[in-house]
Design an enzyme around this catalytic site. Structure first.
Site, PDB file in Angstrom:
ATOM      1  N   HIS A 101      10.032 -11.669   1.026  1.00 17.09           N
ATOM      2  CA  HIS A 101       9.961 -11.022  -0.221  1.00 17.09           C
ATOM      3  C   HIS A 101      10.619  -9.563  -0.123  1.00 17.09           C
ATOM      4  O   HIS A 101      10.640  -9.125   0.931  1.00 17.09           O
ATOM      5  CB  HIS A 101       8.824 -11.133  -0.926  1.00 17.09           C
ATOM      6  CG  HIS A 101       7.612  -9.926   0.015  1.00 17.09           C
ATOM      7  ND1 HIS A 101       7.084 -10.522   0.862  1.00 17.09           N
ATOM      8  CD2 HIS A 101       7.180  -8.874  -0.445  1.00 17.09           C
ATOM      9  CE1 HIS A 101       6.541  -9.521   1.536  1.00 17.09           C
ATOM     10  NE2 HIS A 101       6.314  -8.222   0.645  1.00 17.09           N
ATOM     11  N   HIS A 147     -11.919  20.436   1.800  1.00 19.00           N
ATOM     12  CA  HIS A 147     -10.568  20.587   1.864  1.00 19.00           C
ATOM     13  C   HIS A 147      -9.716  20.256   0.869  1.00 19.00           C
ATOM     14  O   HIS A 147     -10.233  19.578  -0.108  1.00 19.00           O
ATOM     15  CB  HIS A 147      -9.988  19.993   3.220  1.00 19.00           C
ATOM     16  CG  HIS A 147      -9.886  18.714   2.995  1.00 19.00           C
ATOM     17  ND1 HIS A 147     -10.823  17.606   2.975  1.00 19.00           N
ATOM     18  CD2 HIS A 147      -8.676  17.755   2.546  1.00 19.00           C
ATOM     19  CE1 HIS A 147     -10.715  16.595   3.127  1.00 19.00           C
ATOM     20  NE2 HIS A 147      -9.292  16.622   2.755  1.00 19.00           N
ATOM     21  N   GLU A 175       6.679   0.166   1.054  1.00 17.88           N
ATOM     22  CA  GLU A 175       5.367  -0.400   1.669  1.00 17.88           C
ATOM     23  C   GLU A 175       5.074   0.163   3.139  1.00 17.88           C
ATOM     24  O   GLU A 175       5.457   0.178   4.031  1.00 17.88           O
ATOM     25  CB  GLU A 175       5.520  -1.997   1.660  1.00 17.88           C
ATOM     26  CG  GLU A 175       4.346  -2.766   2.476  1.00 17.88           C
ATOM     27  CD  GLU A 175       4.626  -4.075   2.513  1.00 17.88           C
ATOM     28  OE1 GLU A 175       4.913  -4.871   1.493  1.00 17.88           O
ATOM     29  OE2 GLU A 175       4.841  -4.677   3.802  1.00 17.88           O
ATOM     30  N   HIS A 224      10.404  -5.431  -2.801  1.00 18.31           N
ATOM     31  CA  HIS A 224      10.031  -5.044  -3.795  1.00 18.31           C
ATOM     32  C   HIS A 224      10.627  -3.601  -4.184  1.00 18.31           C
ATOM     33  O   HIS A 224      11.021  -3.046  -3.376  1.00 18.31           O
ATOM     34  CB  HIS A 224       8.381  -5.034  -3.892  1.00 18.31           C
ATOM     35  CG  HIS A 224       7.736  -4.710  -2.463  1.00 18.31           C
ATOM     36  ND1 HIS A 224       8.136  -3.948  -1.759  1.00 18.31           N
ATOM     37  CD2 HIS A 224       7.165  -5.594  -1.861  1.00 18.31           C
ATOM     38  CE1 HIS A 224       7.387  -3.741  -0.657  1.00 18.31           C
ATOM     39  NE2 HIS A 224       6.754  -5.120  -0.521  1.00 18.31           N
ATOM     40  N   HIS A 232     -12.434  18.448  -1.973  1.00 14.42           N
ATOM     41  CA  HIS A 232     -13.494  17.530  -1.788  1.00 14.42           C
ATOM     42  C   HIS A 232     -13.773  17.642  -0.152  1.00 14.42           C
ATOM     43  O   HIS A 232     -13.021  18.011   0.717  1.00 14.42           O
ATOM     44  CB  HIS A 232     -12.630  16.153  -2.042  1.00 14.42           C
ATOM     45  CG  HIS A 232     -11.389  15.756  -1.321  1.00 14.42           C
ATOM     46  ND1 HIS A 232     -10.164  16.313  -1.754  1.00 14.42           N
ATOM     47  CD2 HIS A 232     -11.123  15.032  -0.340  1.00 14.42           C
ATOM     48  CE1 HIS A 232      -9.031  15.881  -0.955  1.00 14.42           C
ATOM     49  NE2 HIS A 232      -9.764  15.081  -0.035  1.00 14.42           N
ATOM     50  N   GLU A 275      -4.100  12.498  -2.592  1.00 17.77           N
ATOM     51  CA  GLU A 275      -4.674  11.785  -1.523  1.00 17.77           C
ATOM     52  C   GLU A 275      -5.353  10.514  -1.722  1.00 17.77           C
ATOM     53  O   GLU A 275      -6.206  10.373  -2.961  1.00 17.77           O
ATOM     54  CB  GLU A 275      -5.949  12.499  -0.854  1.00 17.77           C
ATOM     55  CG  GLU A 275      -6.591  11.852   0.462  1.00 17.77           C
ATOM     56  CD  GLU A 275      -7.611  12.519   1.061  1.00 17.77           C
ATOM     57  OE1 GLU A 275      -8.844  11.889   1.398  1.00 17.77           O
ATOM     58  OE2 GLU A 275      -7.748  13.790   1.136  1.00 17.77           O
ATOM     59  N   ARG A 334       2.820 -14.524   4.443  1.00 19.56           N
ATOM     60  CA  ARG A 334       3.215 -13.667   3.137  1.00 19.56           C
ATOM     61  C   ARG A 334       4.652 -14.015   3.179  1.00 19.56           C
ATOM     62  O   ARG A 334       5.377 -13.384   3.880  1.00 19.56           O
ATOM     63  CB  ARG A 334       2.758 -12.062   3.345  1.00 19.56           C
ATOM     64  CG  ARG A 334       3.330 -11.212   1.975  1.00 19.56           C
ATOM     65  CD  ARG A 334       2.571 -11.859   0.887  1.00 19.56           C
ATOM     66  NE  ARG A 334       3.155 -10.698  -0.173  1.00 19.56           N
ATOM     67  CZ  ARG A 334       3.794 -10.966  -1.128  1.00 19.56           C
ATOM     68  NH1 ARG A 334       4.709 -11.888  -1.017  1.00 19.56           N
ATOM     69  NH2 ARG A 334       4.056 -10.164  -2.182  1.00 19.56           N
ATOM     70  N   GLU A 342       1.334  -6.467  -7.059  1.00 21.98           N
ATOM     71  CA  GLU A 342       1.431  -7.689  -6.062  1.00 21.98           C
ATOM     72  C   GLU A 342       2.180  -8.699  -6.754  1.00 21.98           C
ATOM     73  O   GLU A 342       2.790  -9.783  -6.105  1.00 21.98           O
ATOM     74  CB  GLU A 342       0.345  -8.054  -5.046  1.00 21.98           C
ATOM     75  CG  GLU A 342      -0.553  -8.722  -5.865  1.00 21.98           C
ATOM     76  CD  GLU A 342      -1.791  -9.042  -4.919  1.00 21.98           C
ATOM     77  OE1 GLU A 342      -1.615  -8.923  -3.584  1.00 21.98           O
ATOM     78  OE2 GLU A 342      -2.801  -9.582  -5.392  1.00 21.98           O
ATOM     79  N   HIS A 378      11.502  -8.704   3.753  1.00 22.99           N
ATOM     80  CA  HIS A 378      10.827  -8.941   5.124  1.00 22.99           C
ATOM     81  C   HIS A 378       9.745 -10.063   4.967  1.00 22.99           C
ATOM     82  O   HIS A 378       9.385 -10.743   3.570  1.00 22.99           O
ATOM     83  CB  HIS A 378       9.901  -7.798   5.323  1.00 22.99           C
ATOM     84  CG  HIS A 378       9.156  -6.909   4.098  1.00 22.99           C
ATOM     85  ND1 HIS A 378       9.660  -6.403   2.885  1.00 22.99           N
ATOM     86  CD2 HIS A 378       7.791  -7.276   4.053  1.00 22.99           C
ATOM     87  CE1 HIS A 378       8.846  -6.078   2.181  1.00 22.99           C
ATOM     88  NE2 HIS A 378       7.539  -6.374   2.687  1.00 22.99           N
ATOM     89  N   HIS A 438      -5.416  19.189  -0.544  1.00 21.59           N
ATOM     90  CA  HIS A 438      -3.960  18.830  -0.082  1.00 21.59           C
ATOM     91  C   HIS A 438      -2.895  19.595  -1.119  1.00 21.59           C
ATOM     92  O   HIS A 438      -3.000  19.145  -2.371  1.00 21.59           O
ATOM     93  CB  HIS A 438      -3.617  17.579   0.070  1.00 21.59           C
ATOM     94  CG  HIS A 438      -4.549  17.001   1.017  1.00 21.59           C
ATOM     95  ND1 HIS A 438      -4.430  16.966   2.255  1.00 21.59           N
ATOM     96  CD2 HIS A 438      -5.511  15.921   0.763  1.00 21.59           C
ATOM     97  CE1 HIS A 438      -5.284  16.115   2.878  1.00 21.59           C
ATOM     98  NE2 HIS A 438      -6.182  15.495   1.926  1.00 21.59           N
TER      99      HIS A 438
END
Length: 455
Positions: free
Chosen positions: A167, A348, A173, A169, A394, A355, A164, A234, A212, A350
């Site tokens: 690059h 549950h 990530e 961004h 959910h 999520e 890859r 991307e 990276h 969050h």
């Protein structure tokens, strides 16, 4: 008054003298006026749509509110029927979709209204192919999942030796290796360097703006990337080949301290994924370190999550990674969950984050509840992305015959959730009885402990 009357008369006369409305010419491609509306000569098809042949899945005749999972995988002509609800569908239809999405075709009676679309199969994403058989990638973002605003994902495969491209961004990530292994390298803003080899189950994190690269080792690699921006694409990364292509060679010469002739063989820009020289076995051969030294271990960009033991639970297992153990990955918290066949990741929610979920193996279903009364049940398979908004309750139920494995990712400084069962079990029994009309026998079975995965 006279002028106004004259103008109106002129307009009416013009309309009266205008060409008549177009009449469909008589030719084989069109019908005629005789087919419009009622006519004694009209005929209709006598096709009987009530005579279609079908069978019902086990549990399909149960009361719709029971909502048992319906296995349509071996049903020739599954129908949108639950208990006394629904009816037959003579088509046209895509039976393949109906078989793998039984809770869309015949939803539980407890579903109501319409929530967000909480599901995206990466198999429907457009695949971007790398050069010379070096790999591929496919992504999920708000273009295909509009409600997933906090996070986006990219599934990427690199063949042995594949890169890859170097690059960086704007988004941060976070990644987990799904299979194989790769070598990752980076340089931070202080000039400190980083290099590591990571394998299946390991995690890395590169903050926004940190350049990276990733190269597959001898067995190739596939990994899932998660970005802290639902709009991430991307296609909008900053590539080394592009920055060299779009700066004057004279400027590059001055900047790097080499002659202009050094740039005569630059590649076409946008290498993205391409084949390369296999990485040396000895990682130290590529461990370049300047006067700034290496990235301190406490700020390392990798975490060998594969070596962390999971907590074994009644219905499966779970292990958590968050900034408490992996400090550099600020606001990225995740749980890797395994649910045994028939088991359930308990109901549950969050309280501080949406999520973003990636299904790694198996099949399952989930109902997302959105106040005041909307609920939708979705069916998931390996390779699907799920998304559950902050505080929307959910569960995830294993509906298959093998272990269900999935990754829950939050934008939070630590991993946390609220368990419905623990909340109800830890509240005064009188309050629960007055609210939900549960029997004393039922109340006596409630637990004050969070179980996370139950069977």
């Amino acid at each position: 008054m006279f002028k106004e009357t004259f103008y109106l008369s002129a307009i009416l006369a013009a309309i009266a003298n205008a060409a008549p409305a177009a009449v469909a010419p008589s030719n084989p491609l069109r019908g005629g006026e005789g087919l419009i509306g009622y006519s004694p000569s009209n005929t209709i098809s006598n096709e009987n749509t009530e005579s279609i042949s079908y069978q019902l899945a086990p549990s399909q005749t149960q009361d719709a509110d029971i909502g048992a999972y319906l296995d349509f995988s071996t049903i020739d002509n599954p129908q949108p029927i639950r208990g006394s609800l629904g009816g037959t569908d003579p088509g046209p239809r895509n039976l393949n979709y109906d078989r793998i999405n039984p809770d869309k075709l015949a939803p539980p009676g407890t579903d109501s209204g319409a929530t967000i679309n909480a599901q995206w199969p990466l198999g429907l994403s457009h695949t971007k192919l790398g050069k010379s058989g070096a790999g591929w990638s496919r992504q999920e973002n708000i273009d295909v999942m509009p409600a997933a605003t906090l996070m986006a994902g990219v599934d990427m495969r690199l063949e042995a030796g594949g890169y890859r491209e170097l690059h960086w961004h704007v988004a941060s990530e976070w990644s987990i290796v799904l299979n194989g292994s790769c070598r990752i390298q980076a340089v931070n803003e202080d000039g400190q360097t980083f290099i590591d080899d990571v394998g299946k189950g390991d995690v890395w994190f590169f903050p926004a703006g940190i350049p990276h690269s990733i190269q597959a080792l001898d067995d190739g690699v596939e990994f899932m990337l998660v970005f802290d921006d639902g709009d991430f694409s991307e296609d909008n990364t900053f590539l080394a080949s592009e920055i060299f292509a779009h700066n004057p060679k004279e400027v590059l010469s001055k900047d790097l301290g080499v002659p202009v002739s050094a740039f005569q063989d630059l590649p076409e820009p946008n290498l993205f994924i391409f084949p390369g020289t296999p990485a040396p076995k000895d990682i130290e051969e590529q461990n370049v370190t300047g006067s700034a030294g290496s990235v301190p271990k406490a700020e390392s960009y990798s975490y060998h999550f594969s070596e962390q033991p999971a907590e074994e639970l009644e219905g499966g297992s779970v292990k958590i990674i968050d900034p408490l153990s992996f400090p550099i990955a600020k606001d990225f918290s995740a749980a890797l969950v395994t649910v045994k066949p028939g088991g359930l990741r308990e109901i549950h929610w969050h309280p501080t984050s949406d999520e973003w979920t990636f299904f790694i193996q198996g099949q399952g279903r989930a109902t997302v509840f959105t106040p005041p009364s909307d609920a939708t049940t979705f069916d998931f398979m390996g390779g699907d992305v799920g998304y559950f908004p902050q505080s929307n309750s959910h569960y995830i139920e294993n509906t298959g015959s093998e272990d269900l494995i999935f990754l829950e990712v939050l934008q939070a400084d630590h991993f946390s959730d609220v368990s419905l069962a623990q909340w109800v079990g830890s509240t005064s029994k009188q309050i629960i009885q007055d609210t939900l009309n549960l029997s004393n026998e039922t109340l006596s079975k409630l637990s004050t402990e969070k179980k996370t995965v139950v069977l």
